[in-house]
Design a protein around this motif. Structure first.
Motif, PDB file in Angstrom:
ATOM      1  N   PRO A 144      68.611   2.832  34.786  1.00 28.72           N
ATOM      2  CA  PRO A 144      67.994   3.451  35.955  1.00 28.72           C
ATOM      3  C   PRO A 144      66.609   3.994  35.617  1.00 28.72           C
ATOM      4  O   PRO A 144      66.378   4.498  34.521  1.00 28.72           O
ATOM      5  CB  PRO A 144      68.954   4.597  36.309  1.00 28.72           C
ATOM      6  CG  PRO A 144      69.737   4.863  35.076  1.00 28.72           C
ATOM      7  CD  PRO A 144      69.748   3.593  34.277  1.00 28.72           C
ATOM      8  N   VAL A 145      65.692   3.833  36.545  1.00 26.01           N
ATOM      9  CA  VAL A 145      64.349   4.424  36.418  1.00 26.01           C
ATOM     10  C   VAL A 145      64.261   5.446  37.545  1.00 26.01           C
ATOM     11  O   VAL A 145      64.191   5.094  38.721  1.00 26.01           O
ATOM     12  CB  VAL A 145      63.237   3.358  36.537  1.00 26.01           C
ATOM     13  CG1 VAL A 145      61.869   4.015  36.469  1.00 26.01           C
ATOM     14  CG2 VAL A 145      63.393   2.308  35.446  1.00 26.01           C
ATOM     15  N   ASP A 146      64.308   6.716  37.175  1.00 28.77           N
ATOM     16  CA  ASP A 146      64.436   7.781  38.156  1.00 28.77           C
ATOM     17  C   ASP A 146      63.945   9.072  37.509  1.00 28.77           C
ATOM     18  O   ASP A 146      64.212   9.312  36.323  1.00 28.77           O
ATOM     19  CB  ASP A 146      65.927   7.901  38.539  1.00 28.77           C
ATOM     20  CG  ASP A 146      66.178   8.835  39.692  1.00 28.77           C
ATOM     21  OD1 ASP A 146      65.927  10.052  39.543  1.00 28.77           O
ATOM     22  OD2 ASP A 146      66.640   8.355  40.740  1.00 28.77           O
ATOM     23  N   ALA A 147      63.264   9.894  38.267  1.00 31.24           N
ATOM     24  CA  ALA A 147      62.749  11.166  37.737  1.00 31.24           C
ATOM     25  C   ALA A 147      63.872  12.045  37.181  1.00 31.24           C
ATOM     26  O   ALA A 147      63.652  12.834  36.261  1.00 31.24           O
ATOM     27  CB  ALA A 147      61.983  11.916  38.826  1.00 31.24           C
ATOM     28  N   ARG A 148      65.079  11.891  37.707  1.00 28.61           N
ATOM     29  CA  ARG A 148      66.212  12.701  37.223  1.00 28.61           C
ATOM     30  C   ARG A 148      66.618  12.317  35.804  1.00 28.61           C
ATOM     31  O   ARG A 148      67.377  13.036  35.159  1.00 28.61           O
ATOM     32  CB  ARG A 148      67.403  12.564  38.169  1.00 28.61           C
ATOM     33  CG  ARG A 148      67.136  13.155  39.548  1.00 28.61           C
ATOM     34  CD  ARG A 148      68.228  12.835  40.512  1.00 28.61           C
ATOM     35  NE  ARG A 148      68.183  11.415  40.855  1.00 28.61           N
ATOM     36  CZ  ARG A 148      69.043  10.823  41.663  1.00 28.61           C
ATOM     37  NH1 ARG A 148      70.016  11.503  42.213  1.00 28.61           N
ATOM     38  NH2 ARG A 148      68.933   9.535  41.936  1.00 28.61           N
ATOM     39  N   CYS A 149      66.111  11.194  35.313  1.00 23.72           N
ATOM     40  CA  CYS A 149      66.422  10.753  33.948  1.00 23.72           C
ATOM     41  C   CYS A 149      65.455  11.343  32.930  1.00 23.72           C
ATOM     42  O   CYS A 149      65.596  11.100  31.735  1.00 23.72           O
ATOM     43  CB  CYS A 149      66.383   9.226  33.871  1.00 23.72           C
ATOM     44  SG  CYS A 149      67.621   8.431  34.912  1.00 23.72           S
ATOM     45  N   GLU A 150      64.476  12.098  33.376  1.00 22.52           N
ATOM     46  CA  GLU A 150      63.482  12.688  32.475  1.00 22.52           C
ATOM     47  C   GLU A 150      64.023  13.979  31.870  1.00 22.52           C
ATOM     48  O   GLU A 150      63.575  15.073  32.194  1.00 22.52           O
ATOM     49  CB  GLU A 150      62.174  12.976  33.226  1.00 22.52           C
ATOM     50  CG  GLU A 150      61.450  11.733  33.653  1.00 22.52           C
ATOM     51  CD  GLU A 150      60.151  12.039  34.372  1.00 22.52           C
ATOM     52  OE1 GLU A 150      59.610  13.151  34.207  1.00 22.52           O
ATOM     53  OE2 GLU A 150      59.671  11.164  35.093  1.00 22.52           O
ATOM     54  N   ILE A 151      64.987  13.842  30.976  1.00 24.49           N
ATOM     55  CA  ILE A 151      65.539  15.013  30.301  1.00 24.49           C
ATOM     56  C   ILE A 151      65.582  14.716  28.811  1.00 24.49           C
ATOM     57  O   ILE A 151      65.666  13.565  28.395  1.00 24.49           O
ATOM     58  CB  ILE A 151      66.930  15.408  30.836  1.00 24.49           C
ATOM     59  CG1 ILE A 151      67.959  14.310  30.571  1.00 24.49           C
ATOM     60  CG2 ILE A 151      66.872  15.726  32.323  1.00 24.49           C
ATOM     61  CD1 ILE A 151      69.377  14.709  30.964  1.00 24.49           C
ATOM     62  N   GLY A 152      65.509  15.762  28.028  1.00 27.63           N
ATOM     63  CA  GLY A 152      65.536  15.607  26.583  1.00 27.63           C
ATOM     64  C   GLY A 152      66.920  15.255  26.073  1.00 27.63           C
ATOM     65  O   GLY A 152      67.933  15.554  26.723  1.00 27.63           O
ATOM     66  N   LEU A 153      66.959  14.619  24.927  1.00 28.35           N
ATOM     67  CA  LEU A 153      68.226  14.227  24.329  1.00 28.35           C
ATOM     68  C   LEU A 153      69.098  15.440  24.014  1.00 28.35           C
ATOM     69  O   LEU A 153      70.315  15.353  24.000  1.00 28.35           O
ATOM     70  CB  LEU A 153      67.968  13.410  23.052  1.00 28.35           C
ATOM     71  CG  LEU A 153      69.184  12.798  22.388  1.00 28.35           C
ATOM     72  CD1 LEU A 153      69.904  11.861  23.355  1.00 28.35           C
ATOM     73  CD2 LEU A 153      68.797  12.046  21.141  1.00 28.35           C
ATOM     74  N   ASP A 154      68.457  16.588  23.793  1.00 27.54           N
ATOM     75  CA  ASP A 154      69.223  17.788  23.453  1.00 27.54           C
ATOM     76  C   ASP A 154      69.569  18.642  24.673  1.00 27.54           C
ATOM     77  O   ASP A 154      70.051  19.750  24.546  1.00 27.54           O
ATOM     78  CB  ASP A 154      68.472  18.622  22.421  1.00 27.54           C
ATOM     79  CG  ASP A 154      67.101  19.058  22.906  1.00 27.54           C
ATOM     80  OD1 ASP A 154      66.636  18.545  23.948  1.00 27.54           O
ATOM     81  OD2 ASP A 154      66.485  19.909  22.237  1.00 27.54           O
TER      82      ASP A 154
END
Length: 193
Positions: A144-154
């Protein structure tokens, strides 16, 4: 697919080398996919037999090329027909700030180096180009390409993780993505006559 044995990643005594195998008919496809997406902090480790597995991103963020190499070693001379790359999602690309000073430019260069060395999308783009040169190979990147996916791995914030899960569910429910997954299932389960 690549899953890293967590015991060796934690510095535990290495296991004696196993003889090469021709695959494992007992492991189901969903288990292999789950092992390769056991990203630390996102998902729990996976236990298969005596092995505790974590995502191979500890060594290789997108192991698609490694998977092709392993398949060629395990099954020499057999054609590779389908390569599937499952991403964990990414945000939309944003333009870089061109107003940085010389010192800021150095920071930008360092930022770019870190981004390139950890980018799963760069490897996905390279795989797309590589598979296009391999006759008869189908390559699919599911992500998915979505702004909600912009989170850090931690990230451990339950709301951010819920937004990521929602973005993924919405992506998987998209008719075009559903058709791609159905076609992949057919390709991966087809039996040569």
């Amino acid at each position: 697919s690549l899953a890293l044995d967590a015991a060796s990643a934690e510095g535990a005594a290495p296991r004696p080398p196993s003889p090469p195998t021709l695959g494992d008919c007992k492991t189901r496809v969903w288990q292999a996919v789950r092992c390769t997406s056991a990203a630390t902090y996102y998902f729990d480790d996976v236990f298969l037999g005596d092995s505790r597995l974590q995502d191979g991103g500890i060594v290789t963020n997108n192991p698609g090329v490694v998977g092709i190499q392993e398949a060629q070693k395990i099954w020499p001379g057999l054609p590779i027909r389908t390569v599937v790359s499952v991403g964990t999602g990414r945000g939309h690309r944003r333009p870089r700030d061109a107003s940085r000073t010389r010192v800021g430019g150095m920071a930008l260069s360092l930022e770019q180096m870190v981004e390139q060395s950890t980018s799963t999308q760069r490897v996905a783009d390279e795989l797309d180009s590589l598979c296009a040169l391999m006759p008869g190979v189908t390559y699919e990147r599911l992500q998915p390409v979505d702004a909600r996916c912009e989170i850090g791995l931690d990230t451990t914030d339950p709301e951010a993780l819920a937004r990521l899960a929602d973005a993924t569910r919405e992506y998987l429910d998209t008719p075009g993505v559903r058709r791609r997954i159905e076609a992949l299932c057919e390709a991966l389960t087809a039996v040569d006559a």
